[in-house]
Write an enzyme that holds these catalytic residues in place. Structure first.
Site, PDB file in Angstrom:
ATOM      1  N   CYS A  50      -8.869  47.726   6.560  1.00  0.00           N
ATOM      2  CA  CYS A  50      -7.486  47.343   6.304  1.00  0.00           C
ATOM      3  C   CYS A  50      -7.056  47.749   4.894  1.00  0.00           C
ATOM      4  O   CYS A  50      -6.964  48.936   4.601  1.00  0.00           O
ATOM      5  CB  CYS A  50      -7.315  45.848   6.561  1.00  0.00           C
ATOM      6  SG  CYS A  50      -5.600  45.338   6.817  1.00  0.00           S
TER       7      CYS A  50
ATOM      8  N   HIS B  58      -9.143  45.538  12.323  1.00  0.00           N
ATOM      9  CA  HIS B  58     -10.240  44.600  12.071  1.00  0.00           C
ATOM     10  C   HIS B  58     -11.267  44.649  13.202  1.00  0.00           C
ATOM     11  O   HIS B  58     -11.083  43.992  14.231  1.00  0.00           O
ATOM     12  CB  HIS B  58      -9.702  43.174  11.921  1.00  0.00           C
ATOM     13  CG  HIS B  58      -9.022  42.922  10.616  1.00  0.00           C
ATOM     14  ND1 HIS B  58      -9.701  42.527   9.487  1.00  0.00           N
ATOM     15  CD2 HIS B  58      -7.725  43.049  10.240  1.00  0.00           C
ATOM     16  CE1 HIS B  58      -8.859  42.401   8.482  1.00  0.00           C
ATOM     17  NE2 HIS B  58      -7.644  42.715   8.921  1.00  0.00           N
TER      18      HIS B  58
ATOM     19  N   GLU C  59     -13.995  43.179  13.285  1.00  0.00           N
ATOM     20  CA  GLU C  59     -14.620  41.854  13.391  1.00  0.00           C
ATOM     21  C   GLU C  59     -13.673  40.835  13.993  1.00  0.00           C
ATOM     22  O   GLU C  59     -13.863  39.631  13.830  1.00  0.00           O
ATOM     23  CB  GLU C  59     -15.053  41.391  11.993  1.00  0.00           C
ATOM     24  CG  GLU C  59     -13.971  40.797  11.117  1.00  0.00           C
ATOM     25  CD  GLU C  59     -12.905  41.767  10.651  1.00  0.00           C
ATOM     26  OE1 GLU C  59     -11.890  41.305  10.103  1.00  0.00           O
ATOM     27  OE2 GLU C  59     -13.066  42.992  10.842  1.00  0.00           O
TER      28      GLU C  59
END
Length: 352
Positions: free
Chosen positions: A241, A322, A324
């Site tokens: 990001c 993202h 995760e």
């Protein structure tokens, strides 16, 4: 009668119901996520923003601290069509103003047409349009938050895990799941302050230097950019990001502010090498305009903005989204395995 007001940059004021009292301001943005409200509200990337949920009911499965991505709520205020009592009480305890019972479809439409905008919120027994407008007048732009990293970063180095690969994670506002994803893959993660000096990284001599996500304009994270400039080609580099944006800027690229950004859990990303499309979670208002020395390997299906950057020569691997993501999707979790494989390319760094 309404007991909350949202003053918008365009001049209008929207009446609402107060769910958590207070006066605040910030950049008004929206997320299309229909689950994961706990994760969104504790994501440091929402610092200095007012978060609008486009999904009509927020809070239907309660509030559980094990889902949090940090230790506190980061948006300056929260807007929804309807908030449950659990979420309203949580936000009140956190001191974060929250309002509901307003037309969020119209609000999201205004953001999509006019872009993310400044807003002021007044909520509670003494709320008024005047107070909301005054809060709006005091609202700085996102790029004006020149030291926003200090608001979201660790104050001193923290170490998590005890694995075989050393990762230096520069905390520009990192979600907790990033460090956890690395620890689960047998890494020792050294979480460093956002303004860490190059000498401290050299002393640590990590296998991978990882720049995290975070809030605001990447141009304001000069210390993290200096780390990339110092160690590019010596230590493998990874970023997520904001981290992708910082790395691109350090390697000859540039960034720009988007109209309303990408925020949600259903952003489609196409890999240019395999032509495979994965669904991703995203939360960013800036993007890479020029990748500099890096190759664009993944793009957003909706608007072709860069979603993945790489360099074999410099051992760089970044993602705008993202991997995760919590609560999901988990299509791209393999990114962390790829990052740790970069450790095989490590060159030991001698401290000055």
């Amino acid at each position: 009668m309404p007991d909350a007001y949202v003053a918008l940059e365009g001049g209008s004021v929207v009446a609402a119901r107060c769910r958590a009292p207070g006066t605040s301001h910030g950049e008004l943005v929206f997320t299309t996520a229909y689950t994961g409200y706990e994760e969104s509200l504790t994501d440091p990337s929402y610092e200095e923003q007012v978060l609008t949920f486009s999904y009509p009911l927020i809070g239907n499965y309660g509030v559980r601290s094990e889902r949090f991505e940090s230790e506190r709520v980061h948006p300056r205020a929260v807007v929804a069509r309807e908030l449950t009592e659990d979420v309203a009480e949580w936000l009140a305890e956190e001191g974060v103003p929250a309002v509901d019972r307003l037309d969020t479809r119209d609000l999201v439409g205004q953001i999509r047409e006019g872009g993310a905008m400044k807003c002021g919120i007044s909520a509670g027994p003494d709320a008024s349009e005047r107070k909301a407008r005054e809060a709006l007048a005091d609202c700085p732009g996102m790029s004006d938050h020149t030291d926003i990293g200090a608001q979201v970063s660790v104050a001193e180095t923290q170490t998590r895990g005890d694995g075989s690969t050393d990762v230096a994670l520069v905390d520009c506002g990192a979600k907790g799941s990033i460090a956890q994803s690395l620890v689960e893959r047998d890494a020792t993660v050294h979480v460093l302050p956002y303004d860490t000096a190059p000498g401290e990284v050299a002393d640590l001599d990590p296998d991978v230097l990882f720049i995290s996500n975070g809030p605001g304009d990447p141009a304001n994270f000069e210390a993290a950019q200096s780390l990339v400039e110092e160690f590019a080609g010596e230590i493998p580099l990874a970023g997520i990001c904001l981290g992708q944006q910082i790395i691109a800027r350090a390697l000859g690229g540039s960034t720009e502010k988007m109209d309303f950004g990408h925020r949600g859990v259903n952003q489609p990303v196409r890999d240019l090498r395999t032509d495979r499309v994965v669904m991703t979670t995203q939360n960013h208002g800036y993007t890479v305009a020029d990748p500099g020395e890096l190759e664009v390997t993944q793009v957003n299906v909706n608007d072709d903005t860069p979603e993945g950057l790489e360099s074999d020569a410099l051992d760089v691997l970044t993602r705008q989204y993202h991997p995760e993501a919590n609560p999901g999707p988990n299509d791209s979790l393999g990114f962390f395995d790829d990052v740790l494989e970069l450790a095989d390319c490590r060159t030991p760094v001698a401290a000055d």
